[in-house]
Every structure is written in structure tokens, then in C-alpha cells.
Design an enzyme around this catalytic site. Structure first.
Site, PDB file in Angstrom:
ATOM      1  N   TYR A  19     -49.884  34.271 -53.843  1.00  0.00           N
ATOM      2  CA  TYR A  19     -51.333  34.429 -53.702  1.00  0.00           C
ATOM      3  C   TYR A  19     -51.931  34.927 -55.022  1.00  0.00           C
ATOM      4  O   TYR A  19     -52.927  34.389 -55.508  1.00  0.00           O
ATOM      5  CB  TYR A  19     -51.649  35.403 -52.570  1.00  0.00           C
ATOM      6  CG  TYR A  19     -53.115  35.531 -52.263  1.00  0.00           C
ATOM      7  CD1 TYR A  19     -53.753  34.646 -51.401  1.00  0.00           C
ATOM      8  CD2 TYR A  19     -53.883  36.535 -52.849  1.00  0.00           C
ATOM      9  CE1 TYR A  19     -55.111  34.760 -51.124  1.00  0.00           C
ATOM     10  CE2 TYR A  19     -55.236  36.656 -52.577  1.00  0.00           C
ATOM     11  CZ  TYR A  19     -55.839  35.765 -51.717  1.00  0.00           C
ATOM     12  OH  TYR A  19     -57.188  35.883 -51.461  1.00  0.00           O
ATOM     13  N   HIS A  23     -54.496  32.889 -57.725  1.00  0.00           N
ATOM     14  CA  HIS A  23     -55.794  33.433 -58.131  1.00  0.00           C
ATOM     15  C   HIS A  23     -55.842  33.744 -59.621  1.00  0.00           C
ATOM     16  O   HIS A  23     -56.904  33.653 -60.237  1.00  0.00           O
ATOM     17  CB  HIS A  23     -56.151  34.653 -57.278  1.00  0.00           C
ATOM     18  CG  HIS A  23     -56.694  34.266 -55.945  1.00  0.00           C
ATOM     19  ND1 HIS A  23     -55.882  33.878 -54.904  1.00  0.00           N
ATOM     20  CD2 HIS A  23     -57.966  34.161 -55.499  1.00  0.00           C
ATOM     21  CE1 HIS A  23     -56.631  33.564 -53.860  1.00  0.00           C
ATOM     22  NE2 HIS A  23     -57.899  33.722 -54.198  1.00  0.00           N
ATOM     23  N   TYR A  42     -66.729  39.596 -57.772  1.00  0.00           N
ATOM     24  CA  TYR A  42     -65.872  39.181 -56.665  1.00  0.00           C
ATOM     25  C   TYR A  42     -64.476  39.758 -56.883  1.00  0.00           C
ATOM     26  O   TYR A  42     -63.841  39.493 -57.895  1.00  0.00           O
ATOM     27  CB  TYR A  42     -65.832  37.662 -56.618  1.00  0.00           C
ATOM     28  CG  TYR A  42     -65.199  37.042 -55.388  1.00  0.00           C
ATOM     29  CD1 TYR A  42     -64.565  37.792 -54.413  1.00  0.00           C
ATOM     30  CD2 TYR A  42     -65.240  35.675 -55.212  1.00  0.00           C
ATOM     31  CE1 TYR A  42     -63.999  37.197 -53.296  1.00  0.00           C
ATOM     32  CE2 TYR A  42     -64.686  35.066 -54.104  1.00  0.00           C
ATOM     33  CZ  TYR A  42     -64.058  35.832 -53.153  1.00  0.00           C
ATOM     34  OH  TYR A  42     -63.489  35.241 -52.059  1.00  0.00           O
ATOM     35  N   TRP A  78     -59.214  25.423 -50.229  1.00  0.00           N
ATOM     36  CA  TRP A  78     -58.732  25.857 -48.914  1.00  0.00           C
ATOM     37  C   TRP A  78     -57.436  25.146 -48.542  1.00  0.00           C
ATOM     38  O   TRP A  78     -56.506  25.769 -48.041  1.00  0.00           O
ATOM     39  CB  TRP A  78     -59.779  25.589 -47.848  1.00  0.00           C
ATOM     40  CG  TRP A  78     -60.976  26.468 -47.900  1.00  0.00           C
ATOM     41  CD1 TRP A  78     -61.136  27.634 -48.598  1.00  0.00           C
ATOM     42  CD2 TRP A  78     -62.201  26.256 -47.213  1.00  0.00           C
ATOM     43  NE1 TRP A  78     -62.382  28.149 -48.397  1.00  0.00           N
ATOM     44  CE2 TRP A  78     -63.070  27.320 -47.539  1.00  0.00           C
ATOM     45  CE3 TRP A  78     -62.656  25.263 -46.363  1.00  0.00           C
ATOM     46  CZ2 TRP A  78     -64.347  27.431 -47.031  1.00  0.00           C
ATOM     47  CZ3 TRP A  78     -63.943  25.367 -45.852  1.00  0.00           C
ATOM     48  CH2 TRP A  78     -64.777  26.438 -46.187  1.00  0.00           C
TER      49      TRP A  78
END
Length: 105
Positions: A19, A23, A42, A78
Site C-alpha cells: 500500500y 502511494h 491529503y 481503484w
């Protein structure tokens, strides 16, 4: 004026490093899309004990975020992330909005 938005998501166990890697390599076109929608500051944090993710962002106009799911690059992201986190039938991450109970400006 910016609006503060927080939410939680769930990572699949054992996927923490992947993950973070994905990112760290965030696609420039996705970053540009988010900025065009007025997103700033963010951040995503992880509770390593529960593999729960906590997201926080600022948005100029939260209504502009409603258009993001229809964008091809968002749908592609996604699908790319779907194998390492809990998702809905449309591949979007299961994202639970969080209610603000305290703020110290």
C-alpha cells in the site's frame, strides 16, 4: 475556505508495505485530478495493529469530489488498489466518513 474531510478504510492484512509503495509511486495524472478537484493537504495514516487506514484532506468545495468516481483515472486507480484493501462492488474502497468532534486551529 477549505473544508476538512476525514474517513477510514481497511487494508487487507499483510499489504501494508505494498500500500505504501503504491502511494509512494502515485500516478501524476491522479495527483493532478485530485488537485483540479480542489483537494489539498491529503494524508493517509495507518493503525498497524488493525490495518485500518485514516484519511484526511482539505477540499475547496466538497461537492467537486462527487465527480471523481466517474473519472477514468480514478476507476483505474481503484482497480489497481482493489487487491489489497476492502472494496465495494464498483472497486471503490470501502470508505466510512468520520464526524469531527474537536478542532484546534
Amino acid at each position: 475556505m477549505s473544508y476538512r474531510i476525514a474517513f477510514k478504510m481497511k487494508l487487507l492484512p499483510g499489504c501494508e508495505a505494498e500500500y505504501k509503495k503504491r502511494h509512494d509511486e502515485l500516478w501524476p495524472e491522479l495527483s493532478a485530478l485530485l488537485k483540479q478537484a480542489g483537494v489539498s493537504d491529503y494524508s493517509i495514516f495507518i493503525d498497524e495493529e488493525t490495518v485500518s487506514l485514516f484519511g484526511f484532506l482539505k477540499a475547496d468545495d466538497p461537492k467537486l469530489l462527487d465527480s471523481l468516481p466517474a473519472q477514468a483515472i480514478m476507476q483505474k486507480w481503484w482497480a489497481y488498489m482493489g487487491d489489497i484493501m476492502e472494496t465495494n462492488p464498483d472497486n471503490s474502497p470501502v470508505s466510512i466518513p468520520l464526524k469531527e468532534v474537536f478542532y484546534l486551529p
